[in-house]
Design an enzyme around this catalytic site. Structure first.
Site, PDB file in Angstrom:
ATOM      1  N   GLY A  12     -63.390   0.107  17.543  1.00 31.14           N
ATOM      2  CA  GLY A  12     -63.162   1.266  18.708  1.00 31.14           C
ATOM      3  C   GLY A  12     -63.137   2.197  19.100  1.00 31.14           C
ATOM      4  O   GLY A  12     -62.884   1.910  20.414  1.00 31.14           O
ATOM      5  N   ALA A  13     -62.580   3.050  18.246  1.00 33.14           N
ATOM      6  CA  ALA A  13     -61.400   4.387  18.874  1.00 33.14           C
ATOM      7  C   ALA A  13     -62.477   5.180  19.664  1.00 33.14           C
ATOM      8  O   ALA A  13     -62.141   6.532  19.444  1.00 33.14           O
ATOM      9  CB  ALA A  13     -60.420   4.251  18.074  1.00 33.14           C
ATOM     10  N   SER A  14     -64.278   5.578  18.769  1.00 28.28           N
ATOM     11  CA  SER A  14     -65.220   6.569  19.571  1.00 28.28           C
ATOM     12  C   SER A  14     -64.643   6.993  20.128  1.00 28.28           C
ATOM     13  O   SER A  14     -65.443   8.308  21.192  1.00 28.28           O
ATOM     14  CB  SER A  14     -66.399   6.598  19.256  1.00 28.28           C
ATOM     15  OG  SER A  14     -66.948   5.204  19.459  1.00 28.28           O
ATOM     16  N   ASN A  89     -60.494  -3.964  18.602  1.00 26.59           N
ATOM     17  CA  ASN A  89     -60.580  -3.764  20.252  1.00 26.59           C
ATOM     18  C   ASN A  89     -61.996  -3.466  20.288  1.00 26.59           C
ATOM     19  O   ASN A  89     -62.601  -3.574  21.498  1.00 26.59           O
ATOM     20  CB  ASN A  89     -59.654  -2.429  20.272  1.00 26.59           C
ATOM     21  CG  ASN A  89     -60.748  -1.185  21.955  1.00 26.59           C
ATOM     22  OD1 ASN A  89     -60.150  -1.607  22.459  1.00 26.59           O
ATOM     23  ND2 ASN A  89     -61.558  -0.453  21.281  1.00 26.59           N
ATOM     24  N   SER A 141     -60.174 -10.201  27.009  1.00 31.11           N
ATOM     25  CA  SER A 141     -60.525  -9.693  28.287  1.00 31.11           C
ATOM     26  C   SER A 141     -59.917 -11.600  29.087  1.00 31.11           C
ATOM     27  O   SER A 141     -59.753 -11.935  28.650  1.00 31.11           O
ATOM     28  CB  SER A 141     -62.034  -9.537  28.227  1.00 31.11           C
ATOM     29  OG  SER A 141     -62.576  -9.925  30.061  1.00 31.11           O
ATOM     30  N   TYR A 154     -70.517 -12.940  26.007  1.00 28.16           N
ATOM     31  CA  TYR A 154     -69.345 -12.063  26.166  1.00 28.16           C
ATOM     32  C   TYR A 154     -68.466 -13.075  26.520  1.00 28.16           C
ATOM     33  O   TYR A 154     -67.131 -12.528  25.668  1.00 28.16           O
ATOM     34  CB  TYR A 154     -69.443 -11.084  26.988  1.00 28.16           C
ATOM     35  CG  TYR A 154     -68.548  -9.907  26.923  1.00 28.16           C
ATOM     36  CD1 TYR A 154     -67.716  -9.492  25.986  1.00 28.16           C
ATOM     37  CD2 TYR A 154     -67.450  -9.819  28.334  1.00 28.16           C
ATOM     38  CE1 TYR A 154     -67.294  -8.440  25.937  1.00 28.16           C
ATOM     39  CE2 TYR A 154     -66.969  -9.069  28.587  1.00 28.16           C
ATOM     40  CZ  TYR A 154     -66.754  -8.188  27.112  1.00 28.16           C
ATOM     41  OH  TYR A 154     -65.510  -7.241  27.721  1.00 28.16           O
ATOM     42  N   ALA A 155     -68.293 -13.898  27.619  1.00 28.35           N
ATOM     43  CA  ALA A 155     -67.250 -14.938  27.554  1.00 28.35           C
ATOM     44  C   ALA A 155     -67.094 -15.793  26.713  1.00 28.35           C
ATOM     45  O   ALA A 155     -65.662 -15.988  26.546  1.00 28.35           O
ATOM     46  CB  ALA A 155     -67.556 -15.461  28.956  1.00 28.35           C
ATOM     47  N   LYS A 158     -65.258 -13.708  23.488  1.00 23.87           N
ATOM     48  CA  LYS A 158     -64.247 -13.485  23.586  1.00 23.87           C
ATOM     49  C   LYS A 158     -62.862 -14.991  24.358  1.00 23.87           C
ATOM     50  O   LYS A 158     -62.024 -14.824  23.612  1.00 23.87           O
ATOM     51  CB  LYS A 158     -63.721 -13.181  25.279  1.00 23.87           C
ATOM     52  CG  LYS A 158     -64.705 -11.760  25.316  1.00 23.87           C
ATOM     53  CD  LYS A 158     -63.781 -10.462  24.077  1.00 23.87           C
ATOM     54  CE  LYS A 158     -63.556  -9.421  24.470  1.00 23.87           C
ATOM     55  NZ  LYS A 158     -63.575  -8.351  23.013  1.00 23.87           N
TER      56      LYS A 158
HETATM   57  N1  NAP Z   1     -63.816  -2.238  29.804  1.00 24.69           N
HETATM   58  C1  NAP Z   1     -62.989  -3.257  30.329  1.00 24.69           C
HETATM   59  O1  NAP Z   1     -63.683  -3.339  31.669  1.00 24.69           O
HETATM   60  C2  NAP Z   1     -62.908  -4.472  29.255  1.00 24.69           C
HETATM   61  C3  NAP Z   1     -62.041  -5.297  30.731  1.00 24.69           C
HETATM   62  C4  NAP Z   1     -61.976  -6.249  29.582  1.00 24.69           C
HETATM   63  C5  NAP Z   1     -62.000  -5.796  28.114  1.00 24.69           C
HETATM   64  N2  NAP Z   1     -62.905  -4.929  28.008  1.00 24.69           N
HETATM   65  C6  NAP Z   1     -62.860  -5.107  25.870  1.00 24.69           C
HETATM   66  O2  NAP Z   1     -62.108  -3.942  24.815  1.00 24.69           O
HETATM   67  C7  NAP Z   1     -62.588  -3.679  23.885  1.00 24.69           C
HETATM   68  C8  NAP Z   1     -63.570  -1.883  24.331  1.00 24.69           C
HETATM   69  O3  NAP Z   1     -63.488  -1.809  25.397  1.00 24.69           O
HETATM   70  P1  NAP Z   1     -64.360  -0.550  26.666  1.00 24.69           P
HETATM   71  O4  NAP Z   1     -64.346  -0.823  27.812  1.00 24.69           O
HETATM   72  O5  NAP Z   1     -63.001   0.705  25.725  1.00 24.69           O
HETATM   73  O6  NAP Z   1     -65.953  -0.265  25.347  1.00 24.69           O
HETATM   74  P2  NAP Z   1     -66.617   1.071  24.796  1.00 24.69           P
HETATM   75  O7  NAP Z   1     -66.110   1.906  25.826  1.00 24.69           O
HETATM   76  O8  NAP Z   1     -67.972   0.747  25.124  1.00 24.69           O
HETATM   77  O9  NAP Z   1     -65.949   1.153  23.245  1.00 24.69           O
HETATM   78  C9  NAP Z   1     -66.519   0.389  22.628  1.00 24.69           C
HETATM   79  C10 NAP Z   1     -65.981   1.047  21.189  1.00 24.69           C
HETATM   80  O10 NAP Z   1     -66.468  -0.124  20.457  1.00 24.69           O
HETATM   81  C11 NAP Z   1     -67.299   0.513  19.507  1.00 24.69           C
HETATM   82  N3  NAP Z   1     -68.217  -0.172  18.728  1.00 24.69           N
HETATM   83  C12 NAP Z   1     -69.196  -1.460  19.877  1.00 24.69           C
HETATM   84  N4  NAP Z   1     -70.613  -1.721  18.519  1.00 24.69           N
HETATM   85  C13 NAP Z   1     -69.686  -1.407  17.320  1.00 24.69           C
HETATM   86  C14 NAP Z   1     -70.201  -2.244  16.641  1.00 24.69           C
HETATM   87  N5  NAP Z   1     -71.031  -3.247  16.446  1.00 24.69           N
HETATM   88  N6  NAP Z   1     -69.201  -1.674  15.061  1.00 24.69           N
HETATM   89  C15 NAP Z   1     -68.066  -0.473  15.489  1.00 24.69           C
HETATM   90  N7  NAP Z   1     -67.934  -0.008  16.348  1.00 24.69           N
HETATM   91  C16 NAP Z   1     -68.373  -0.503  17.174  1.00 24.69           C
HETATM   92  C17 NAP Z   1     -67.520   1.612  20.223  1.00 24.69           C
HETATM   93  O11 NAP Z   1     -67.733   2.525  18.944  1.00 24.69           O
HETATM   94  P3  NAP Z   1     -68.958   3.439  19.027  1.00 24.69           P
HETATM   95  O12 NAP Z   1     -70.598   3.239  19.986  1.00 24.69           O
HETATM   96  O13 NAP Z   1     -69.376   4.115  18.055  1.00 24.69           O
HETATM   97  O14 NAP Z   1     -70.131   1.934  18.031  1.00 24.69           O
HETATM   98  C18 NAP Z   1     -66.489   2.059  21.106  1.00 24.69           C
HETATM   99  O15 NAP Z   1     -66.071   3.145  20.156  1.00 24.69           O
HETATM  100  C19 NAP Z   1     -63.526  -4.501  23.864  1.00 24.69           C
HETATM  101  O16 NAP Z   1     -63.590  -5.291  22.923  1.00 24.69           O
HETATM  102  C20 NAP Z   1     -64.097  -5.117  25.223  1.00 24.69           C
HETATM  103  O17 NAP Z   1     -64.711  -6.395  24.818  1.00 24.69           O
HETATM  104  C21 NAP Z   1     -63.483  -3.976  28.116  1.00 24.69           C
END
Ligand code: NAP
Length: 240
Positions: A12-14, A89, A141, A154-155, A158
């Site tokens: 998830g690093a895009s 991630n 999370s 989601y919860a 996690k």
């Molecule tokens: N943002 C928050 O408030 C928050 C809080 C707590 C925890 N988190 C956790 O942190 C992590 C990253 O979240 P973020 O906020 O950075 O989210 P984000 O901006 O939506 O990024 C999600 C990443 O996951 C990749 N992804 C999604 N579906 C995928 C799939 N089916 N296969 C492969 N890759 C996939 C996306 O890449 P593509 O779109 O290229 O597939 C993107 O790189 C997640 O696990 C999230 O639950 C986030």
């Protein structure tokens, strides 16, 4: 003596947190392998990461498919021949109540947030155990511990990731593999902007703050066991 090269896999690093972690790991001199679905975004991040003077390979793959876990680890080994750090991630979130959650949403959420980290870790352990500093970091999370209304699937997913991480940490400790869980509150990424448009973005945790925790984990010299990093928004109550 110069330390041997270390290799990190970040899912998830895009964009978002994963991109921030990949850039931070490059600054920590890791060669990086990044994964997501959006090939153009991965290519762009890969160029940014390589610009910091390390190698950055990428693979566009849907991690919610069962066969993807082994394929991703195999791709890292084919590219670099070793794996030292796995950051699980990639995640998917939806703002739905229990009554609104379909089986499709539940399955999609669990496939990415719970099953993928489980089986990527399972495939990674045989390679990590050859590393001189083997680490797994799972990004959970605050809802991996709490229940917020409207985040049903989601919860739940996690919580599953949290439970898995606790088990894995104990099982691989004898192999010298450290396992860490990072559980953030709202971080300023697209995900939270979609899930919680009500939160003022200036209040959110910055991606850099999560990347700094990863930097701490990979660069610390101490031998003490550290497992969980729980970080809430600045306005969040401590120990809540
Ligand atoms: N943002 C928050 O408030 C928050 C809080 C707590 C925890 N988190 C956790 O942190 C992590 C990253 O979240 P973020 O906020 O950075 O989210 P984000 O901006 O939506 O990024 C999600 C990443 O996951 C990749 N992804 C999604 N579906 C995928 C799939 N089916 N296969 C492969 N890759 C996939 C996306 O890449 P593509 O779109 O290229 O597939 C993107 O790189 C997640 O696990 C999230 O639950 C986030």
């Amino acid at each position: 003596m110069e330390e041997s090269k270390k290799i990190a896999l970040v899912t998830g690093a895009s964009k978002g947190i994963g991109k921030g972690i990949a850039l931070k790991l490059a600054a920590c001199h890791y060669d990086v392998f990044i994964v997501g679905r959006d090939v153009n975004a991965l290519e762009k991040v890969s160029r940014e990461v390589s610009g910091l003077g390390v190698n950055c390979a990428y693979k566009a793959i849907d991690l919610s498919l069962p066969e993807s876990a082994e394929a991703v680890v195999a791709a890292v080994i084919q590219e670099y021949g070793q794996l030292d750090l796995l950051v699980n991630n990639a995640g998917y979130a939806s703002a739905l109540k229990v009554s609104e959650t379909s089986i499709d949403v539940w399955d999609k959420t669990f496939a990415l947030n719970a099953r993928a980290p489980f089986f990527i870790s399972k495939a990674a352990v045989e390679h990590l155990q050859n590393s001189t500093k083997p680490i797994i970091i799972n990004i959970s999370s605050v809802v991996g511990f709490k229940g917020y209304a409207n985040q049903a699937a989601y919860a739940s997913s996690k919580h599953a990731l949290t439970g898995f991480t606790k088990v894995l940490a104990k099982e691989v400790q004898p192999l010298g593999i450290q396992v860490h869980l990072i559980s953030p509150g709202g971080v300023n990424t697209e995900m939270v902007q979609e899930m919680r448009p009500d939160i003022d973005t200036t209040e959110l945790i910055q991606v850099e703050e999560i990347a700094e925790i990863v930097e701490f984990i990979v660069s610390r010299k101490g031998k003490g066991t550290i497992d969980h990093f729980y970080i809430r928004r600045g306005s969040g109550l401590p120990f809540d």
